[in-house]
Write a protein that holds these residues in place. Sequence first.
Motif, PDB file in Angstrom:
ATOM      1  N   UNK A  53       0.830  -1.208   0.000  1.00 54.97           N
ATOM      2  CA  UNK A  53       0.000   0.000   0.000  1.00 54.97           C
ATOM      3  C   UNK A  53       0.863   1.256   0.000  1.00 54.97           C
ATOM      4  N   UNK A  54       1.989   1.211   0.721  1.00 51.39           N
ATOM      5  CA  UNK A  54       2.910   2.345   0.677  1.00 51.39           C
ATOM      6  C   UNK A  54       3.481   2.526  -0.720  1.00 51.39           C
ATOM      7  N   UNK A  55       3.831   1.417  -1.363  1.00 51.75           N
ATOM      8  CA  UNK A  55       4.350   1.482  -2.733  1.00 51.75           C
ATOM      9  C   UNK A  55       3.314   2.072  -3.680  1.00 51.75           C
ATOM     10  N   UNK A  56       2.063   1.614  -3.566  1.00 56.28           N
ATOM     11  CA  UNK A  56       1.004   2.118  -4.451  1.00 56.28           C
ATOM     12  C   UNK A  56       0.772   3.610  -4.228  1.00 56.28           C
ATOM     13  N   UNK A  63       4.675   8.715  -9.279  1.00 54.85           N
ATOM     14  CA  UNK A  63       5.125   7.837 -10.351  1.00 54.85           C
ATOM     15  C   UNK A  63       4.929   8.339 -11.765  1.00 54.85           C
ATOM     16  N   UNK A  64       4.148   9.386 -11.947  1.00 53.47           N
ATOM     17  CA  UNK A  64       3.843   9.824 -13.309  1.00 53.47           C
ATOM     18  C   UNK A  64       4.238  11.280 -13.553  1.00 53.47           C
ATOM     19  N   UNK A  65       5.184  11.760 -12.755  1.00 51.68           N
ATOM     20  CA  UNK A  65       5.604  13.148 -12.909  1.00 51.68           C
ATOM     21  C   UNK A  65       6.273  13.413 -14.258  1.00 51.68           C
ATOM     22  N   UNK A  74      -2.897  14.203 -14.520  1.00 56.91           N
ATOM     23  CA  UNK A  74      -2.897  12.934 -13.793  1.00 56.91           C
ATOM     24  C   UNK A  74      -3.616  13.116 -12.464  1.00 56.91           C
ATOM     25  N   UNK A  75      -4.474  12.164 -12.125  1.00 54.50           N
ATOM     26  CA  UNK A  75      -5.140  12.174 -10.827  1.00 54.50           C
ATOM     27  C   UNK A  75      -4.244  11.443  -9.828  1.00 54.50           C
ATOM     28  N   UNK A  76      -3.623  12.135  -8.899  1.00 56.20           N
ATOM     29  CA  UNK A  76      -2.670  11.493  -7.987  1.00 56.20           C
ATOM     30  C   UNK A  76      -3.316  10.545  -6.984  1.00 56.20           C
ATOM     31  N   UNK A  77      -4.631  10.572  -6.899  1.00 58.35           N
ATOM     32  CA  UNK A  77      -5.306   9.717  -5.912  1.00 58.35           C
ATOM     33  C   UNK A  77      -5.929   8.474  -6.535  1.00 58.35           C
TER      34      UNK A  77
END
Length: 231
Positions: A53-56, A63-65, A74-77
Amino acid sequence: MGAYLNKAEVMQQLEWIVRILLAGACGGMIGYERESRKKSAGLRTHVIVAVSSALMTVLSKYGFQDVVGEFVRVDPARIAAGTVAAIGFLGSGIIFSRDKNVSGVTTSAGIWATLGVGMAMGAGLYIVGIITTAVVVMVEIFLGRQGKVSRVIKDVYEIEVEYINIPGSTVGERIQEELEQTYGCKILKFRVRQRGGCIQLGMLVRTSKGKELYRLADLVGEYPEIERISI
């Protein structure tokens, strides 16, 4: 300049790794408590849930910067929200129902809490994650059925007694007296049935002394007409 940027990226990723490791440590604390009580989901499960969960959360947030730009949003959530929904499948697989008793609910809730702790760590909310871990562990230790203050927690039990119908027998009254006075039970339901030459008593009781109810079996020696006592 390029070397500086590469070094900065490495340092940033090391920070993310620290978040994931801290999440695993917090998940391990929750999982160790469950493991010590021989629950279906123990140390490994909680550590994996916390770490993943921390990785996700890190992926969702950072991860998509490299693809974000004027024409890309990008929706960061999004990934984090999907993780919360996905954990329900794992949590539901831990809950079992047998003989009208449901078990695994607390462990399932602990898995969900571990997910939240991992996400908090992945987002960099260290204090929130650590304090939440402490709260969850304390609840599991002190408020569980086998916890330090379990004597104040009352559960519901179903008791069935079958005995031979002998005129003048006081089995029913004695059992009711034992439940109310010795074990502090509150009788929620009381059912009496006659089946052939036997009387069947069915009672639904609430008590904090559930582990002591097995002593009702001592009444079999005192009343030989008792055929069966089940809890």
